[in-house]
Design an enzyme around this catalytic site. Structure first.
Site, PDB file in Angstrom:
ATOM      1  N   HIS A   1       0.068  19.656 -26.988  1.00 14.36           N
ATOM      2  CA  HIS A   1      -0.414  21.053 -27.433  1.00 14.36           C
ATOM      3  C   HIS A   1      -0.768  21.820 -26.654  1.00 14.36           C
ATOM      4  O   HIS A   1       0.020  21.978 -25.042  1.00 14.36           O
ATOM      5  CB  HIS A   1      -2.465  20.207 -27.488  1.00 14.36           C
ATOM      6  CG  HIS A   1      -3.147  20.503 -26.482  1.00 14.36           C
ATOM      7  ND1 HIS A   1      -3.994  19.457 -27.417  1.00 14.36           N
ATOM      8  CD2 HIS A   1      -3.319  21.157 -25.627  1.00 14.36           C
ATOM      9  CE1 HIS A   1      -4.111  19.355 -25.638  1.00 14.36           C
ATOM     10  NE2 HIS A   1      -4.570  20.151 -25.155  1.00 14.36           N
TER      11      HIS A   1
ATOM     12  N   ASP B   1      -7.711  30.431 -25.749  1.00 14.54           N
ATOM     13  CA  ASP B   1      -8.631  29.709 -26.863  1.00 14.54           C
ATOM     14  C   ASP B   1     -10.354  29.213 -26.808  1.00 14.54           C
ATOM     15  O   ASP B   1     -10.271  29.932 -25.350  1.00 14.54           O
ATOM     16  CB  ASP B   1      -7.496  28.095 -26.988  1.00 14.54           C
ATOM     17  CG  ASP B   1      -7.432  27.270 -25.452  1.00 14.54           C
ATOM     18  OD1 ASP B   1      -7.839  28.008 -24.512  1.00 14.54           O
ATOM     19  OD2 ASP B   1      -6.721  26.634 -25.613  1.00 14.54           O
TER      20      ASP B   1
ATOM     21  N   ASN C   1      -0.325  14.959 -24.894  1.00 16.05           N
ATOM     22  CA  ASN C   1      -0.205  15.500 -26.189  1.00 16.05           C
ATOM     23  C   ASN C   1       0.380  16.639 -26.508  1.00 16.05           C
ATOM     24  O   ASN C   1       1.491  16.707 -28.269  1.00 16.05           O
ATOM     25  CB  ASN C   1      -1.389  15.119 -27.729  1.00 16.05           C
ATOM     26  CG  ASN C   1      -1.646  16.160 -27.578  1.00 16.05           C
ATOM     27  OD1 ASN C   1      -2.217  17.193 -26.730  1.00 16.05           O
ATOM     28  ND2 ASN C   1      -3.209  16.633 -28.520  1.00 16.05           N
TER      29      ASN C   1
END
Ligand code: GLP
Length: 244
Positions: A136, A68, A134
């Protein structure tokens, strides 16, 4: 449960055990493996051990694939994940084969380029990933579809806040990430988890429902998964899963 949990008492042991698991996995592939490595604070002790070992022994080379990246940053910006990874691990290990995302390129053209690259080169061999508070993975935020390939994402407020802790300046609002659909195709997966603040989400991801609300829950369906985690991160996992 099909996955293996490798518990570590402290950061030093975490780094050593993660390096052991990683190097064993690298050595198991016939051809030079393609490998995704994560950024973030979690893998730092692991990268430190890899750097140390690379000084005394020749480590197996691999083809590095980027997971990413923030969007819109110029070359050389200190916030670039490609730069972070280069500095922490790829340069010291002399890994020259790198599939890097271009943060400054036109986002949709860049996503198309990344998708085409992955379509041409096939599934990755090894995905080493972290998990956000969360749930991810990469920058696949809650709600991301499990069949998504590389795509542009708007980061959640929680992720922006978490990444501010890297202390490298303002966190961009948009990013590119490989999709869960790319990560699911990995032959083997290693999940790295460190710290008490990850304990709840780790337990939810691995023991709860497999749902896009918790992107990391896709891991329950991975055929070959090893979780390397410190005892703080494992504090909400049942003992019989850790010590099988
Ligand atoms: C970041 C990265 C992820 C990373 C995760 C956890 O936003 N995009 O690749 O695994 O969040 O980061 P950390 O290890 O710092 O908690």
């Amino acid at each position: 449960m099909k996955y293996t949990v490798v518990p570590a008492l402290n950061d030093e042991e975490f780094g050593e055990k993660a390096a052991d698991v990683f190097l064993r996995a690298l050595g198991s592939f016939e051809k030079t493996p393609s490998v995704v490595l994560p950024t973030g604070n979690t893998p730092l002790p692991f990268f430190a051990v890899l750097r140390e070992r690379a000084q005394s022994q020749a480590l197996r080379p691999f083809n590095s694939l980027q997971l990413d990246e923030y969007l819109g940053l110029p070359d050389g910006d200190a916030r670039l994940f490609s730069r972070w990874l280069a500095h922490e691990v790829l340069d010291p290990l002399k890994i020259s084969s790198r599939m890097i995302f271009n943060s400054a390129a036109d986002p949709s053209e860049e996503v198309n380029r990344i998708k085409a690259w992955h379509a041409l080169n096939g599934a990755m061999d090894l995905a080493v990933i972290g998990i956000g508070e969360n749930g991810h993975v990469g920058f696949n935020e809650p709600g991301a579809k499990f069949d998504h390939r590389a795509n542009i994402v708007t980061l959640s407020g929680q992720t922006i806040e978490a990444n501010t802790s890297y202390g490298r300046g303002d966190v961009p609002r948009k990013a590119i990430t490989l999709g869960i659909g790319d990560l699911r195709r990995a032959y083997e997966t290693i999940l790295l988890v460190r710290g008490e603040r990850k304990a709840e989400i780790l337990a939810k991801a691995m023991l709860g429902e497999v749902t896009t609300d918790i992107p990391a829950s896709y891991l329950q369906q991975q055929p070959r998964l090893t979780i390397v985690a410190d005892t703080a991160a494992l504090s909400k996992m049942p003992r019989d899963i850790i010590f099988k």
